[in-house]
Design a protein around this motif. Structure first.
Motif, PDB file in Angstrom:
ATOM      1  N   ASP A   1       0.822  -1.211   0.000  1.00  0.00           N
ATOM      2  CA  ASP A   1       0.000   0.000   0.000  1.00  0.00           C
ATOM      3  C   ASP A   1       0.854   1.258   0.000  1.00  0.00           C
ATOM      4  N   GLU A   2       2.062   1.143   0.542  1.00  0.00           N
ATOM      5  CA  GLU A   2       2.990   2.270   0.585  1.00  0.00           C
ATOM      6  C   GLU A   2       4.366   1.763   0.188  1.00  0.00           C
TER       7      GLU A   2
ATOM      8  N   LEU B   1       1.907  -4.880   7.937  1.00  0.00           N
ATOM      9  CA  LEU B   1       3.197  -5.535   7.719  1.00  0.00           C
ATOM     10  C   LEU B   1       4.127  -4.524   7.089  1.00  0.00           C
ATOM     11  N   VAL B   2       5.368  -4.526   7.548  1.00  0.00           N
ATOM     12  CA  VAL B   2       6.385  -3.628   7.015  1.00  0.00           C
ATOM     13  C   VAL B   2       7.611  -4.465   6.705  1.00  0.00           C
ATOM     14  N   VAL B   3       8.137  -4.302   5.505  1.00  0.00           N
ATOM     15  CA  VAL B   3       9.417  -4.919   5.149  1.00  0.00           C
ATOM     16  C   VAL B   3      10.418  -3.789   5.011  1.00  0.00           C
TER      17      VAL B   3
ATOM     18  N   ARG C   1      11.427   1.210   2.885  1.00  0.00           N
ATOM     19  CA  ARG C   1      10.491   0.204   3.388  1.00  0.00           C
ATOM     20  C   ARG C   1       9.236   0.129   2.538  1.00  0.00           C
ATOM     21  N   LEU C   2       8.562  -1.007   2.659  1.00  0.00           N
ATOM     22  CA  LEU C   2       7.273  -1.228   2.023  1.00  0.00           C
ATOM     23  C   LEU C   2       6.264  -1.516   3.133  1.00  0.00           C
ATOM     24  N   VAL C   3       5.032  -1.043   2.960  1.00  0.00           N
ATOM     25  CA  VAL C   3       4.008  -1.213   3.987  1.00  0.00           C
ATOM     26  C   VAL C   3       2.741  -1.791   3.363  1.00  0.00           C
TER      27      VAL C   3
END
Length: 183
Positions: free
Chosen positions: A31-32, A49-51, A37-39
């Protein structure tokens, strides 16, 4: 994979890129997307969830790199926060928001950490038991043995806005609005 995902993780370290791609394969595009990072918002059963591109070195129960954050709505009483941090330094409590996160290099281990954190908060186990069970279940998971606490939540996940937040109590007088200056 989406062009956005490819653009963002294209220059990430291999482990981070692989974690992002695994997460996207399971939950769809993020979504972001930011350079660091990706969210994913509300990728059930998680709240978020965050990577992260950049890992945090962690040595419990063995050396690894924390990279994937799994967030849930969970009410954590003030008196439980010290036990949670003593159990696992990769547990984060956002008491005001009513959220708890576990961060590891594998999503399944985040499920394990959250489940044991919930058991701690509920008083079913103590810190020493939580650390022992975590170590044993991580070892079992790495050896390919099924571990019920690594496959999902072992408790009914709380829905967003279900009253897990702790807004705390004011201790200072609230200044009157208008006319006065603020410090």
């Amino acid at each position: 994979m989406t062009d956005t995902l490819d653009r963002v993780v294209g220059d990430w370290p291999a482990e981070a890129s692989a974690a992002a791609r695994r997460t996207a394969a399971r939950y769809g595009p993020p979504d972001e997307a930011m350079p660091s990072r990706l969210v994913w918002n509300h990728p059930l059963p998680w709240k978020r969830l965050v990577v992260n591109r950049d890992p945090v070195e962690h040595r419990f129960p063995q050396p690894h790199q924390d990279r994937i954050e799994g967030w849930v709505d969970l009410e954590v009483p003030r008196e439980s926060t010290a036990d949670l941090t003593a159990f696992n330094g990769s547990i984060r409590v956002e008491r005001t928001r009513g959220e708890l996160a576990a961060t590891c290099d594998v999503e399944a281990i985040n499920f394990l950490a959250v489940n044991l954190a919930h058991d701690l908060v509920e008083g079913r186990i103590d810190v020493a038991e939580a650390r022992r069970e975590y170590t044993e279940m991580v070892a079992g998971h790495l050896m390919g043995r099924a571990q019920p606490y690594t496959s999902g939540f072992a408790f009914a996940a709380v829905t967003a806005g279900a009253g897990t937040a702790d807004e705390d109590e004011p201790v200072a007088p609230v200044p009157a609005r208008g006319g006065g200056s603020r410090a």
